[in-house]
Design an enzyme around this catalytic site. Structure first.
Site, PDB file in Angstrom:
ATOM      1  N   GLU A   1       0.866  -1.314   0.077  1.00  0.00           N
ATOM      2  CA  GLU A   1      -0.378   0.096   0.123  1.00  0.00           C
ATOM      3  C   GLU A   1       0.811   1.223   0.045  1.00  0.00           C
ATOM      4  OE1 GLU A   1      -0.171  -2.817   1.910  1.00  0.00           O
ATOM      5  OE2 GLU A   1      -2.486  -3.467   1.691  1.00  0.00           O
TER       6      GLU A   1
ATOM      7  N   PHE B   1     -11.360  -7.633  13.981  1.00  0.00           N
ATOM      8  CA  PHE B   1     -10.196  -7.907  13.436  1.00  0.00           C
ATOM      9  C   PHE B   1      -9.762  -6.956  12.097  1.00  0.00           C
ATOM     10  CE2 PHE B   1      -8.625 -10.062   9.368  1.00  0.00           C
ATOM     11  CZ  PHE B   1      -7.556 -10.436  10.035  1.00  0.00           C
ATOM     12  N   GLN B   2      -8.606  -6.284  12.113  1.00  0.00           N
ATOM     13  CA  GLN B   2      -8.161  -5.600  11.458  1.00  0.00           C
ATOM     14  C   GLN B   2      -8.725  -4.201  11.243  1.00  0.00           C
ATOM     15  OE1 GLN B   2      -8.187  -7.277   7.225  1.00  0.00           O
ATOM     16  NE2 GLN B   2      -6.027  -7.899   7.570  1.00  0.00           N
TER      17      GLN B   2
ATOM     18  N   LYS C   1     -17.413  -1.498   6.291  1.00  0.00           N
ATOM     19  CA  LYS C   1     -18.068  -2.282   5.285  1.00  0.00           C
ATOM     20  C   LYS C   1     -19.474  -2.282   5.221  1.00  0.00           C
ATOM     21  CE  LYS C   1     -16.951  -6.880   3.730  1.00  0.00           C
ATOM     22  NZ  LYS C   1     -16.144  -8.094   4.087  1.00  0.00           N
TER      23      LYS C   1
ATOM     24  N   MET D   1      23.939   9.198   2.042  1.00  0.00           N
ATOM     25  CA  MET D   1      23.700  10.496   2.309  1.00  0.00           C
ATOM     26  C   MET D   1      23.929  10.413   4.007  1.00  0.00           C
ATOM     27  SD  MET D   1      23.379  13.541   1.886  1.00  0.00           S
ATOM     28  CE  MET D   1      22.243  14.214   0.424  1.00  0.00           C
TER      29      MET D   1
HETATM   30  C1  LIG Z   1      12.249   5.836   5.158  1.00  0.00           C
HETATM   31  C2  LIG Z   1      13.459   6.410   5.228  1.00  0.00           C
HETATM   32  N1  LIG Z   1      14.409   6.215   6.234  1.00  0.00           N
HETATM   33  C3  LIG Z   1      15.504   6.703   6.694  1.00  0.00           C
HETATM   34  C4  LIG Z   1      15.655   7.696   6.124  1.00  0.00           C
HETATM   35  C5  LIG Z   1      17.301   8.466   6.466  1.00  0.00           C
HETATM   36  N2  LIG Z   1      17.898   8.685   5.386  1.00  0.00           N
HETATM   37  C6  LIG Z   1      18.023   9.842   4.417  1.00  0.00           C
HETATM   38  S1  LIG Z   1      19.165   9.675   3.204  1.00  0.00           S
HETATM   39  C7  LIG Z   1      19.535   7.986   3.597  1.00  0.00           C
HETATM   40  C8  LIG Z   1      20.460   7.182   2.791  1.00  0.00           C
HETATM   41  C9  LIG Z   1      19.707   6.818   1.490  1.00  0.00           C
HETATM   42  O1  LIG Z   1      20.705   5.850   0.953  1.00  0.00           O
HETATM   43  P1  LIG Z   1      20.546   5.563  -0.710  1.00  0.00           P
HETATM   44  O2  LIG Z   1      19.029   5.207  -0.867  1.00  0.00           O
HETATM   45  O3  LIG Z   1      21.452   4.425  -0.713  1.00  0.00           O
HETATM   46  O4  LIG Z   1      20.984   6.761  -1.352  1.00  0.00           O
HETATM   47  P2  LIG Z   1      22.370   7.524  -1.392  1.00  0.00           P
HETATM   48  O5  LIG Z   1      22.407   8.494  -0.389  1.00  0.00           O
HETATM   49  O6  LIG Z   1      23.352   6.441  -1.243  1.00  0.00           O
HETATM   50  O7  LIG Z   1      22.293   8.161  -2.792  1.00  0.00           O
HETATM   51  C10 LIG Z   1      18.786   7.503   4.870  1.00  0.00           C
HETATM   52  C11 LIG Z   1      18.797   6.309   5.345  1.00  0.00           C
HETATM   53  C12 LIG Z   1      14.772   8.423   5.095  1.00  0.00           C
HETATM   54  N3  LIG Z   1      15.265   9.524   4.339  1.00  0.00           N
HETATM   55  N4  LIG Z   1      13.585   7.643   4.702  1.00  0.00           N
END
Ligand SMILES: Cc1ncc(C[n+]2csc(CCOP(=O)(O)OP(=O)(O)O)c2C)c(N)n1
Lengths: 587, 200
Positions: free
Chosen positions: A72, A134-135, A184, A494
């Site tokens: 979803e 449920f749910q 529902k 990042m």
């Molecule tokens: C759902 C979620 N969890 C954690 C984060 C924290 N976060 C921000 S950037 C990042 C790294 C992203 O890694 P990747 O997708 O491999 O991209 P890259 O930076 O290596 O290009 C994280 C963990 C986030 N933005 N969203």
């Protein structure tokens, strides 16, 4: 480069004939579908389940094309992207309980970016509500902070009206996600009530035109400016004000910077364009916003990734703020001239009120100097290992001019924002406000469904890709011609960049000891997979992926040491951006 | 990359405060918190109170009291919300409230507005006459008396109730309950459910 896809390609000519839709209603569910059809909905993204089954059953006879998503969250992101690309609310459907909770991230994402979207969730029958059946979850309660409005349908006779109103609210004024929770018994219940047309409730009043005298005062301020700048945000996209913005900036020769959601509202190829401002914006944009004396912000909410610390944001500037949402005025940055109204209309009013163009030759020259001093650039001493920026740049050269870019969240998102040249609104589809990893795969699906004749390119990170990779199965099933590029640095890059910059290089939980081979995974899903390692293969691989008629995944093994610059540290001074690690230590 | 390093770049002279207001060296541009009484006319439907209260907590408005009750017209309810915020926060609270779909109108009441709250104070029952005497001083009444306890009702401004409670402390106070403020503008001015204003 083996092709193992066994899914037969669907010939659009042979697509099953759909019914013309609902003509008379007999149940709550049919009223819901009638409301959607009446509002012009053509596509729905969702996942089946017990509590929503009556609604799906009514969908069986509908003209609406339903795309079954793998999760979803994917349905919500796809609907959000569809809404952004088309301007009409995208529809996400989910069952009660876990189905509804899985939508939350996508709703929050759409809310932060003011993307038009409507969600329909199943709910346990009214008699069971509140009994921990449920749910069951309190869906309206949980989604209250992440929706523009939500509804709990309490009668079969009015459920169609609820859906119509939710649709209208998602689209009108400041756009956003709305939700209708559907018990529902209400959807199964009998009714012959045809839903009212999509109209917003009377308590809801969106201003269209700004106060005339306020516009005149603002225009006088702008005419008298020495160092004017226009800041274009996502509201320009939403209000279709890009043409007015271009005309206005060119007529009065005012340099333009954009926010991240504002990418594409002003062509980056124009001499007046200084690019994107904010944390990873261009040097020129950040110098201009810091040193301007009048800032005309259009459709922006002055998010902290844009402003850095408010004390140093445009500190000399009189701020003229155009926004449709009065609550955005002076929320983060005090507006000297608040102009509340629809961006298109207010820009027209503004144009009428302007006497003279600001006398800003010197300032434009200064901005030009900054553009030359701080180009977006990267070091390629020997072209090895593969630079992510090079992949993005090359793709941009090969792609159609109006291609749509979607992204995950992280370094790759910033490179996609920086090194792709945006010329048109609705071509940047990203999780700007919430920053949701996993947005990339499903948003590309929503974008492609919304704009089937436009090239769609998704840049993703290895971490982000893994969060919603299952949606590739949907892209294959629907045979969507999308090119996914995983900028694979075997890390959540990042985070690692921040650890290196601000946590003494203590790389806690940011490096993957092993990532799957995404080209092979793609093949397992039935998509086409490519592995890209050498700079000299970039062009050829991209072309092969583009030419493949269906979803293709390029697993681009990039230099893991590459970081995103320029950078304004969080809460910092936009004028003190760092161009490299040494600068970071200075500021 | 070329281009001057951070410390060699052109710098503006201005500054903004934490509220995003440009600091004018002549006039200090910070707002001290003030008390504001907001009156909201809302649709009388389930969920409105939680929608409003969650808005206030989510956006971190410093709320002092919130009361709600039906109006003369069965379809609407009126909320009185007292907040303590610097000026931009007061404005922001009003605007955010107005955005909620079930909210019909929002007004900030003038400081001269009539503001009343009610308190029920339960004290030990050993000196009922003394309790009654103090209650009368504050225009209150004993509304319940038993062998062990007397409960007094006081209505009035917040200050009056604070003072009354202090006076009752000479007895053994067992329990206190207060309603929070209900407020109305003085004179003939009313809140019109058909006008939607949007000031800034
Ligand atoms: C759902 C979620 N969890 C954690 C984060 C924290 N976060 C921000 S950037 C990042 C790294 C992203 O890694 P990747 O997708 O491999 O991209 P890259 O930076 O290596 O290009 C994280 C963990 C986030 N933005 N969203």
């Amino acid at each position: 480069m083996s092709e193992r896809a066994s899914i037969p390609k669907r010939d659009p000519e042979e697509a099953p004939e759909r019914e013309n839709g609902i003509e008379a209603v007999e149940s709550g569910s049919e009223a819901i579908i009638a409301a959607l059809e009446q509002a012009g909905v053509e596509h729905a993204f969702g996942v089946q389940g017990g509590a929503i089954m009556p609604v799906y059953d009514a969908l069986y006879d509908s003209s609406i094309h339903h795309i079954t998503m793998a999760h979803e969250q994917g349905a919500a992101h796809a609907a959000d992207a569809y809404g952004l690309v088309t301007g009409e609310p995208g529809l996400a459907m989910a069952t009660s309980g876990p189905g509804a909770t899985n939508l939350i991230t996508g709703l929050a994402d759409a809310a932060m970016d003011s993307d038009p979207m409507i969600a329909l969730t199943g709910q346990v029958a009214t008699d069971f509500v509140g009994n921990d059946a449920f749910q069951e979850t309190d869906t309206t309660g949980i989604t209250l902070p992440v929706t523009k409005a939500n509804y709990f349908a309490d009668h079969s006779d009015t459920v169609g009206d609820d859906v119509s109103e939710a649709f209208a609210l998602a689209r009108e004024g400041r756009q956003g996600p709305t939700l209708v929770d559907l018990p529902k018994d209400i959807t199964k219940g009998e009714t012959d009530q045809w839903p009212k047309p999509p109209e917003t409730p009377e308590t809801h009043d969106e201003p269209s035109e700004a106060d005339e005298s306020a516009v005149e005062a603002a225009a006088a301020t702008l005419s008298a400016a020495d160092r004017p700048v226009i800041l274009a945000g996502g509201g320009v996209v939403k209000s279709e004000a890009s043409d007015e913005l271009r005309a206005f900036a060119r007529e009065y020769e005012i340099p333009v910077i954009t926010t991240m959601p504002g990418l594409g509202t002003f062509p980056e190829t124009d001499d007046l364009s200084l690019g994107m401002a904010g944390m990873h914006g261009t040097g020129a944009a950040n110098m201009a916003v810091t040193n301007c004396d009048v800032l005309l912000g259009v459709g922006t909410r002055f998010d902290d990734r844009l402003t850095g610390g408010v004390d140093t944001f445009a500190p000399d500037a009189s701020v003229i703020h155009v926004d449709i949402d009065p609550a955005e005025i002076s929320k983060n940055i005090e507006a000297d001239h608040p102009l509340i109204g629809d961006a298109t209309r207010v820009l027209e009013q503004f144009d009428e009120a302007m006497d003279t163009a600001p006398d800003a030759d010197q300032w434009r020259e200064q901005c030009q100097t900054w553009t030359e001093e701080y180009p977006l650039d990267y070091e390629t001493p020997d072209d090895e290992p593969l630079k992510p920026q090079y992949v993005v740049e090359t793709f941009d050269e090969l792609a159609d001019d109006d291609a749509i870019v979607t992204t995950g969240v992280g370094q790759h998102q910033m490179w996609a924002a920086q090194f792709w040249t945006y010329e048109y609104p609705r071509t940047w589809v990203s999780s700007n406000g919430l920053g949701t990893m996993g947005y990339g795969v499903p948003s590309a699906i929503g974008a492609k469904i919304g704009a089937p004749d436009t090239e769609v390119v998704a840049f993703d990170g290895d971490g982000s890709f893994l969060m919603t990779i299952q949606e590739l199965s949907v892209a294959v099933r629907e045979n969507l011609d999308i090119t996914y590029v995983v900028l694979n640095n075997e890390a959540i890059g990042m985070v690692r960049q921040w650890q290196d910059g601000f946590y003494e290089g203590r790389r806690m939980a940011s490096e993957y000891p092993w990532v799957p081979e995404f080209d092979k995974l793609a093949e397992a899903f039935g998509a086409r997979g490519f592995r890209l390692e050498e700079p000299e293969d970039v062009e050829e691989t991209i072309q092969a992926a583009r030419e493949y008629d269906g979803p293709a995944v390029i697993d681009a093994i990039i230099d893991p040491a590459e970081n995103v610059f320029p950078m304004v540290p969080s809460g910092g001074d936009n004028g003190l951006f760092a161009l490299n690690e040494q600068h970071l230590e200075m500021i | 990359m070329p281009g001057p390093a951070p410390d060699e770049r052109m710098r503006p002279s201005g500054r903004r405060n934490t509220q995003g207001i440009r600091i004018d060296p002549e006039a200090e541009a910070t707002h001290e918190p003030r008390m504001a009484v907001l009156s909201a006319l809302v649709k009388h439907e389930p969920g409105v109170l939680s929608e409003v209260s969650s808005l206030f907590s989510r956006r971190q408005f410093n709320i002092e009291s919130l009361t709600v009750g039906p109006t003369q017209d069965g379809d609407t309810a009126r909320m009185t919300i007292v907040i303590e915020e610097p000026e931009p926060g007061v404005q922001q609270a009003k605007k955010q409230l107005r955005k909620l779909i079930p909210v019909i109108d929002v007004e900030e009441l003038e400081s001269a507005a009539m503001r009343r709250e009610l308190a029920l104070i339960k004290v030990a029952g050993d000196k009922p006459d003394d309790v009654q005497a103090v209650a009368e001083m504050y225009g209150g009444d004993a509304v319940d008396a038993s062998k062990d306890a007397v409960t007094v009702e006081i209505t009035g401004s917040k200050q009056k109730i604070d003072a009354a409670i202090e006076a009752f402390e000479q007895f053994d106070v067992l329990e206190i309950v207060r309603t929070g403020a209900a407020a109305l503008e003085r004179g003939s001015k009313t809140m019109d459910s058909t006008t939607m204003e949007s000031d800034n």
